[in-house]
Design a protein around this motif. Structure first.
Motif, PDB file in Angstrom:
ATOM      1  N   TYR A  13      11.533 -88.247 -12.053  1.00  0.00           N
ATOM      2  CA  TYR A  13      11.712 -87.624 -13.362  1.00  0.00           C
ATOM      3  C   TYR A  13      10.601 -86.609 -13.635  1.00  0.00           C
ATOM      4  O   TYR A  13      10.858 -85.491 -14.088  1.00  0.00           O
ATOM      5  N   MET A  16      11.139 -83.431 -11.535  1.00  0.00           N
ATOM      6  CA  MET A  16      12.230 -82.608 -12.056  1.00  0.00           C
ATOM      7  C   MET A  16      11.833 -81.934 -13.360  1.00  0.00           C
ATOM      8  O   MET A  16      12.189 -80.783 -13.621  1.00  0.00           O
ATOM      9  N   SER A  17      11.080 -82.615 -14.182  1.00  0.00           N
ATOM     10  CA  SER A  17      10.601 -82.045 -15.443  1.00  0.00           C
ATOM     11  C   SER A  17       9.688 -80.852 -15.173  1.00  0.00           C
ATOM     12  O   SER A  17       9.789 -79.807 -15.826  1.00  0.00           O
ATOM     13  N   SER A  18       8.786 -80.976 -14.219  1.00  0.00           N
ATOM     14  CA  SER A  18       7.883 -79.872 -13.861  1.00  0.00           C
ATOM     15  C   SER A  18       8.662 -78.681 -13.319  1.00  0.00           C
ATOM     16  O   SER A  18       8.393 -77.534 -13.680  1.00  0.00           O
ATOM     17  N   LYS A  19       9.644 -78.942 -12.472  1.00  0.00           N
ATOM     18  CA  LYS A  19      10.458 -77.861 -11.920  1.00  0.00           C
ATOM     19  C   LYS A  19      11.216 -77.123 -13.015  1.00  0.00           C
ATOM     20  O   LYS A  19      11.347 -75.901 -12.972  1.00  0.00           O
ATOM     21  N   ALA A  20      11.711 -77.847 -13.992  1.00  0.00           N
ATOM     22  CA  ALA A  20      12.426 -77.215 -15.107  1.00  0.00           C
ATOM     23  C   ALA A  20      11.488 -76.316 -15.905  1.00  0.00           C
ATOM     24  O   ALA A  20      11.864 -75.202 -16.290  1.00  0.00           O
ATOM     25  N   ARG A  21      10.264 -76.770 -16.147  1.00  0.00           N
ATOM     26  CA  ARG A  21       9.295 -75.956 -16.891  1.00  0.00           C
ATOM     27  C   ARG A  21       8.879 -74.729 -16.080  1.00  0.00           C
ATOM     28  O   ARG A  21       8.681 -73.649 -16.636  1.00  0.00           O
ATOM     29  N   GLN A  22       8.754 -74.873 -14.779  1.00  0.00           N
ATOM     30  CA  GLN A  22       8.408 -73.739 -13.929  1.00  0.00           C
ATOM     31  C   GLN A  22       9.525 -72.708 -13.883  1.00  0.00           C
ATOM     32  O   GLN A  22       9.266 -71.511 -13.750  1.00  0.00           O
ATOM     33  N   THR A  23      10.763 -73.149 -14.027  1.00  0.00           N
ATOM     34  CA  THR A  23      11.890 -72.224 -14.056  1.00  0.00           C
ATOM     35  C   THR A  23      11.751 -71.254 -15.218  1.00  0.00           C
ATOM     36  O   THR A  23      12.102 -70.085 -15.100  1.00  0.00           O
ATOM     37  N   GLU A  24      11.219 -71.731 -16.346  1.00  0.00           N
ATOM     38  CA  GLU A  24      10.981 -70.844 -17.491  1.00  0.00           C
ATOM     39  C   GLU A  24      10.107 -69.664 -17.075  1.00  0.00           C
ATOM     40  O   GLU A  24      10.440 -68.508 -17.325  1.00  0.00           O
ATOM     41  N   ASN A  63       5.286 -74.141 -22.671  1.00  0.00           N
ATOM     42  CA  ASN A  63       4.872 -74.371 -21.286  1.00  0.00           C
ATOM     43  C   ASN A  63       3.881 -73.349 -20.728  1.00  0.00           C
ATOM     44  O   ASN A  63       3.074 -73.678 -19.868  1.00  0.00           O
TER      45      ASN A  63
END
Length: 174
Positions: A13, A16-24, A63
């Protein structure tokens, strides 16, 4: 049983949370680069601020802070005097232990009489490495890690690049 499942699921989790923030950051830097390309083609200069480029992109989010310097500096685009045919900015994470740093830039170069604009987004290889992202013009070398924006390039591969050790290319316009 629940504790065992939680112990397995929690790291996944967080990842995946870090990857979502990096997508920003990756997406925002890409939008800013593409906007800068279009702005230059219309105005024959690079924009002085993010607000001059794209309506609605904040320079500070939950972020990241999009700044004109790797650390410190003011939010927005760099006033680039060291590489006059280029512009760049950095995405500094609010949580440096959980997400990666980013740098983005656009350079104008001429090869064989053809003027070209090229953009790049560089991503830190390791989360929490906190290696300052240097920007060089192609006449020097990286002391730690960074992004090259070379207005004297004679071909695409030499115009923009990430150092490949501490930072990797995640977006380019071609």
């Amino acid at each position: 049983m629940i504790a065992i499942l939680s112990a397995i699921a929690w790291p996944a989790y967080l990842s995946m949370s870090s990857k979502a923030r990096q997508t920003e950051a990756r997406n925002t830097m890409g939008v800013i680069n593409r906007s800068q390309l279009g702005f230059y083609q219309e105005e024959s200069r690079f924009a002085d601020s993010i607000s001059e480029l794209v309506f609605g992109i904040p320079v500070v989010t939950e972020n990241y802070t999009y700044k004109d310097a790797y650390t410190g500096g003011t939010p927005g685009l760099i006033d680039n005097t060291s590489i006059p045919a280029a512009t760049f900015l950095f995405a500094n994470p609010q949580d440096t232990l959980a997400v990666k740093d980013y740098g983005a830039g656009v350079v104008l170069y001429s090869a064989n009489g053809v003027v070209t604009l090229k953009s790049i987004v560089c991503e830190e290889q390791l989360t929490a490495a906190n290696i300052p992202l240097e920007v060089i013009d192609g006449s020097g070398s990286f002391s730690q890690g960074g992004m090259q924006l070379n207005p004297a390039a004679t071909f695409d591969a030499d115009a923009t690049r990430c150092d490949g050790v501490h930072y990797k290319t995640v977006l380019t316009d071609r």
